[in-house]
Motif scaffolding. Structure first.
Motif, PDB file in Angstrom:
ATOM      1  N   PHE A  59      47.179  35.199  31.611  1.00 29.58           N
ATOM      2  CA  PHE A  59      46.190  36.097  32.354  1.00 29.58           C
ATOM      3  C   PHE A  59      46.613  36.061  33.666  1.00 29.58           C
ATOM      4  O   PHE A  59      46.712  37.021  34.504  1.00 29.58           O
ATOM      5  CB  PHE A  59      44.929  35.263  32.241  1.00 29.58           C
ATOM      6  CG  PHE A  59      43.728  36.200  33.216  1.00 29.58           C
ATOM      7  CD1 PHE A  59      42.796  37.119  32.484  1.00 29.58           C
ATOM      8  CD2 PHE A  59      43.684  35.888  34.381  1.00 29.58           C
ATOM      9  CE1 PHE A  59      42.294  37.976  33.082  1.00 29.58           C
ATOM     10  CE2 PHE A  59      42.678  36.752  35.149  1.00 29.58           C
ATOM     11  CZ  PHE A  59      42.196  37.561  34.393  1.00 29.58           C
ATOM     12  N   LEU A  90      43.502  41.461  23.886  1.00 27.18           N
ATOM     13  CA  LEU A  90      42.005  40.834  24.044  1.00 27.18           C
ATOM     14  C   LEU A  90      41.914  39.829  22.673  1.00 27.18           C
ATOM     15  O   LEU A  90      41.531  38.799  22.808  1.00 27.18           O
ATOM     16  CB  LEU A  90      41.013  41.727  23.957  1.00 27.18           C
ATOM     17  CG  LEU A  90      40.705  42.655  25.317  1.00 27.18           C
ATOM     18  CD1 LEU A  90      39.666  43.542  25.251  1.00 27.18           C
ATOM     19  CD2 LEU A  90      40.607  41.438  26.498  1.00 27.18           C
ATOM     20  N   PRO A 120      41.172  33.632  36.032  1.00 23.52           N
ATOM     21  CA  PRO A 120      40.245  34.110  35.237  1.00 23.52           C
ATOM     22  C   PRO A 120      38.983  33.604  35.691  1.00 23.52           C
ATOM     23  O   PRO A 120      37.844  34.078  35.628  1.00 23.52           O
ATOM     24  CB  PRO A 120      40.522  33.738  34.043  1.00 23.52           C
ATOM     25  CG  PRO A 120      41.536  32.700  33.778  1.00 23.52           C
ATOM     26  CD  PRO A 120      42.154  32.844  35.201  1.00 23.52           C
ATOM     27  N   PHE A 163      32.720  35.264  30.612  1.00 25.74           N
ATOM     28  CA  PHE A 163      33.845  35.030  29.622  1.00 25.74           C
ATOM     29  C   PHE A 163      33.241  34.403  28.161  1.00 25.74           C
ATOM     30  O   PHE A 163      33.208  34.978  27.229  1.00 25.74           O
ATOM     31  CB  PHE A 163      34.950  34.375  30.008  1.00 25.74           C
ATOM     32  CG  PHE A 163      36.025  34.260  28.923  1.00 25.74           C
ATOM     33  CD1 PHE A 163      36.913  35.201  28.486  1.00 25.74           C
ATOM     34  CD2 PHE A 163      36.246  33.054  28.155  1.00 25.74           C
ATOM     35  CE1 PHE A 163      37.847  34.888  27.708  1.00 25.74           C
ATOM     36  CE2 PHE A 163      37.154  32.865  27.231  1.00 25.74           C
ATOM     37  CZ  PHE A 163      37.966  33.618  27.006  1.00 25.74           C
ATOM     38  N   THR A 172      47.910  39.341  35.948  1.00 24.13           N
ATOM     39  CA  THR A 172      46.731  40.145  36.828  1.00 24.13           C
ATOM     40  C   THR A 172      47.075  39.486  38.450  1.00 24.13           C
ATOM     41  O   THR A 172      46.495  40.147  39.241  1.00 24.13           O
ATOM     42  CB  THR A 172      45.335  39.586  36.499  1.00 24.13           C
ATOM     43  OG1 THR A 172      45.276  38.075  36.704  1.00 24.13           O
ATOM     44  CG2 THR A 172      45.021  40.100  34.990  1.00 24.13           C
ATOM     45  N   PHE A 177      43.111  44.957  29.611  1.00 18.19           N
ATOM     46  CA  PHE A 177      43.858  44.740  28.322  1.00 18.19           C
ATOM     47  C   PHE A 177      43.644  45.347  27.273  1.00 18.19           C
ATOM     48  O   PHE A 177      42.477  45.654  27.071  1.00 18.19           O
ATOM     49  CB  PHE A 177      43.813  43.104  28.277  1.00 18.19           C
ATOM     50  CG  PHE A 177      44.104  42.265  29.277  1.00 18.19           C
ATOM     51  CD1 PHE A 177      45.434  41.877  29.520  1.00 18.19           C
ATOM     52  CD2 PHE A 177      43.050  41.337  30.005  1.00 18.19           C
ATOM     53  CE1 PHE A 177      45.812  41.231  30.658  1.00 18.19           C
ATOM     54  CE2 PHE A 177      43.538  40.502  30.962  1.00 18.19           C
ATOM     55  CZ  PHE A 177      45.124  40.561  31.162  1.00 18.19           C
ATOM     56  N   PHE A 227      44.049  36.799  23.249  1.00 14.77           N
ATOM     57  CA  PHE A 227      43.484  36.087  24.326  1.00 14.77           C
ATOM     58  C   PHE A 227      42.311  35.199  23.641  1.00 14.77           C
ATOM     59  O   PHE A 227      41.904  34.037  23.886  1.00 14.77           O
ATOM     60  CB  PHE A 227      42.864  36.749  25.461  1.00 14.77           C
ATOM     61  CG  PHE A 227      43.958  37.120  26.730  1.00 14.77           C
ATOM     62  CD1 PHE A 227      44.430  35.782  27.414  1.00 14.77           C
ATOM     63  CD2 PHE A 227      44.335  38.201  26.966  1.00 14.77           C
ATOM     64  CE1 PHE A 227      45.425  35.932  28.278  1.00 14.77           C
ATOM     65  CE2 PHE A 227      45.161  38.472  28.044  1.00 14.77           C
ATOM     66  CZ  PHE A 227      45.564  37.382  28.798  1.00 14.77           C
ATOM     67  N   GLN A 286      37.309  41.974  34.918  1.00 13.13           N
ATOM     68  CA  GLN A 286      38.686  41.619  34.820  1.00 13.13           C
ATOM     69  C   GLN A 286      39.488  41.627  33.698  1.00 13.13           C
ATOM     70  O   GLN A 286      40.772  41.300  33.781  1.00 13.13           O
ATOM     71  CB  GLN A 286      38.842  40.177  35.499  1.00 13.13           C
ATOM     72  CG  GLN A 286      38.288  39.060  34.848  1.00 13.13           C
ATOM     73  CD  GLN A 286      36.711  38.848  35.287  1.00 13.13           C
ATOM     74  OE1 GLN A 286      36.117  39.814  35.364  1.00 13.13           O
ATOM     75  NE2 GLN A 286      36.400  37.433  35.138  1.00 13.13           N
ATOM     76  N   TRP A 287      38.731  41.556  32.604  1.00 10.62           N
ATOM     77  CA  TRP A 287      39.539  41.460  31.124  1.00 10.62           C
ATOM     78  C   TRP A 287      39.652  43.282  30.556  1.00 10.62           C
ATOM     79  O   TRP A 287      40.249  43.324  29.604  1.00 10.62           O
ATOM     80  CB  TRP A 287      38.580  40.704  30.038  1.00 10.62           C
ATOM     81  CG  TRP A 287      38.842  39.570  30.244  1.00 10.62           C
ATOM     82  CD1 TRP A 287      37.885  38.642  31.226  1.00 10.62           C
ATOM     83  CD2 TRP A 287      39.521  38.293  30.057  1.00 10.62           C
ATOM     84  NE1 TRP A 287      37.993  37.546  31.298  1.00 10.62           N
ATOM     85  CE2 TRP A 287      39.097  37.246  30.802  1.00 10.62           C
ATOM     86  CE3 TRP A 287      40.718  38.384  29.411  1.00 10.62           C
ATOM     87  CZ2 TRP A 287      39.853  36.022  30.761  1.00 10.62           C
ATOM     88  CZ3 TRP A 287      41.596  37.105  29.192  1.00 10.62           C
ATOM     89  CH2 TRP A 287      40.848  35.831  29.851  1.00 10.62           C
ATOM     90  N   ARG A 288      39.098  44.139  31.284  1.00  6.83           N
ATOM     91  CA  ARG A 288      39.046  45.476  30.726  1.00  6.83           C
ATOM     92  C   ARG A 288      40.494  46.131  30.919  1.00  6.83           C
ATOM     93  O   ARG A 288      40.564  47.315  30.195  1.00  6.83           O
ATOM     94  CB  ARG A 288      38.017  46.377  31.343  1.00  6.83           C
ATOM     95  CG  ARG A 288      36.594  45.916  31.243  1.00  6.83           C
ATOM     96  CD  ARG A 288      35.830  46.813  31.917  1.00  6.83           C
ATOM     97  NE  ARG A 288      34.323  46.132  31.934  1.00  6.83           N
ATOM     98  CZ  ARG A 288      33.452  46.281  32.912  1.00  6.83           C
ATOM     99  NH1 ARG A 288      33.608  46.962  34.141  1.00  6.83           N
ATOM    100  NH2 ARG A 288      32.258  45.720  32.594  1.00  6.83           N
TER     101      ARG A 288
END
Length: 364
Positions: free
Chosen positions: A215, A260, A223, A237, A219, A255, A263, A251-253
Motif C-alpha cells: 500500500f 482489493l 493506510p 478499513f 500511494t 485500487f 489486499f 484511500q482504497w478506491r
C-alpha cells in the motif's frame, strides 16, 4: 535450527579482534542509530567494496549478533536476499560483520510521499520481495521487520532488489516477548497485546507487513498509523472488511477489484485467514490501479449522506517529523520502528523536510 546453532558456535570460536583501520579503508558512513552504525569500506586485501555493520556491545548481546549474522549467511544464497561475506569480527566497542553494498540505498529513498511508485515499478520491486519472503518462509523463518528501509536497491528502477536486516528474524513457532510500541506495519493481533505478553511467531506477521508495504509503495501514504480501533483509518478499513456492504474507504478506491481482493487476503484481520506470500503471484498478471474515470464515486454506499474523510497519513521525507500547529495526532514517520531493535538510519538529504497538518477532505 541445529545448523544455525552450529554455525553460531563456530563463529563465536573463530571470531577475532580486528583493528579496522589496518584492514579496511573507510569511505563514508552509510547510516547510524542507537544500535551502532553502517560504514561503506574497501577491504585492503580483496579490494572489494562492502558495507560493514557495527553493532554496539553496550546494547547488543553477542548471542543476538551471532544470530543475525548466521541467519543472514544462511539465507544469502537466495538472489533476492542481501549477500554476506564470510567476515565477522569484534573491536573493543563493536561486533562487526560485512555484507553486500547496495549502491542505490533503500526503497524508502525512492517512494515519492503522497504519490507512490508507478504500478510497473511497484510490481517489479515487490515481486522480488515476495520471492525473498517465500524463500524465508519455506525455511521456517519469519523476518518480523518488513518495511522499505530493510529493502535494499541497486538501481532507482528496482531492477535489482534485495531483502536485508535479519536482526528480528526468528524461527516460526517460537515464542517471543511482546516489544513495546507499534508502527503501521505491526499486525493488529500484536498491537492489541500488552507490553509484557508473549506471542507465537508465525508467517502471518510478515504477510500483514507485506500488505502494508505494498500500500505504501503504491500511494506514498500509510493506510493507518496503528492497526487499532482507536485509529480512524484502521477502524474504517476494519468495518469495510467485516461488513462488505460498508463503503470502500477513500484511500482504497484507487485500487482495482483484483488488487482489493489481494489486499483482503494479505490484510485479513484474523491471522489464520491471511494468505501465504506465494499466493500473491497470481495477481501480478492483473491490473492493480484503476483509471480515474473508472474509480468508484465518492458517495458510493454512503446513502447520500455528507461525511468527513481525513486523508490517510502520508509518508514523510525520511528523517523529517510530521509537524502541526493545530493537531496532536500527527502522521507517523516511516523511519520510526518500535518493533525493531535498531533505530533506523536518518537520511541526510532530507533531514530538514517536514509535513504540515493533515488536510481534511469533504466527501459528498
Amino acid at each position: 535450527m541445529e545448523m544455525l546453532d552450529e554455525l553460531q558456535q563456530l563463529t563465536a570460536k573463530t571470531m577475532e579482534k580486528v583493528d579496522v583501520a589496518k584492514q579496511y579503508d573507510t569511505i563514508r558512513e552509510l547510516g547510524k542509530g542507537t544500535y551502532g552504525r553502517v560504514d561503506l569500506a574497501i577491504h585492503k586485501v580483496r579490494g572489494t567494496k562492502m558495507a560493514l555493520k557495527f553493532l554496539r556491545k553496550k546494547t547488543t548481546k553477542q548471542k543476538s549478533f551471532l544470530q543475525e549474522y548466521c541467519i543472514s549467511r544462511y539465507l544469502s544464497a537466495c538472489p533476492y536476499i542481501i549477500g554476506m561475506y564470510d567476515i565477522a569480527f569484534e573491536t573493543e566497542e563493536y561486533y562487526v560483520f560485512a555484507q553486500e553494498y547496495a549502491v542505490a540505498g533503500d526503497l524508502f529513498d525512492i517512494i515519492p510521499p503522497q504519490v507512490g511508485l508507478s504500478e510497473h515499478t511497484t510490481k517489479r520491486c515487490i515481486y522480488q520481495v515476495a520471492l525473498a519472503l517465500d524463500y524465508l518462509h519455506n525455511r521456517k523463518l519469519v523476518h518480523r521487520d518488513i518495511k522499505p528501509e530493510n529493502i535494499l536497491i541497486f538501481d532507482k528502477e528496482c531492477r535489482k532488489v534485495k531483502l536485508s536486516d535479519f536482526g528480528m528474524t526468528r524461527i516460526a513457532g517460537t515464542t517471543e516477548k511482546r516489544v513495546s510500541g507499534t508502527i503501521p506495519y505491526t499486525a493488529p493481533e500484536l498491537c492489541e497485546m500488552s507490553k509484557h505478553s508473549g506471542f507465537l511467531v508465525n508467517h502471518s506477521i510478515d504477510v500483514w507487513a507485506f500488505g502494508v508495504l505494498l500500500f505504501c509503495m503504491m500511494t506514498g501514504n500509510f493506510p493507518w498509523e496503528k492497526a487499532l480501533h482507536l485509529d480512524s483509518f484502521y477502524y474504517e478499513f476494519l468495518q469495510w472488511q467485516r461488513y462488505k456492504s460498508a463503503a470502500i474507504p477513500s484511500q482504497w478506491r484507487r485500487f482495482s477489484p483484483h488488487a482489493l481482493k489481494m489486499f483482503s487476503k494479505l490484510l485479513s484481520i484474523e491471522p489464520e485467514k491471511r494468505c501465504a506470500i506465494k499466493d500473491v503471484f497470481w495477481y501480478f498478471g492483473k491490473t492493480w490501479l484503476v483509471n480515474k474515470d473508472d474509480s468508484p464515486t465518492p458517495d458510493a454506499k454512503t446513502n447520500g449522506d455528507v461525511f468527513v474523510q481525513i486523508k490517510p497519513p502520508s509518508l514523510p521525507f525520511s528523517g523529517g517529523e510530521a509537524l502541526s500547529s493545530n493537531k496532536t495526532d500527527t502522521s507517523p514517520s516511516l523511519s520510526f520502528s518500535s518493533c525493531s531493535s535498531y533505530e533506523d538510519v536518518p537520511k541526510e538529504n532530507n533531514a530538514n523536510a517536514m509535513l504540515g497538518s493533515t488536510p481534511i477532505e469533504i466527501c459528498v
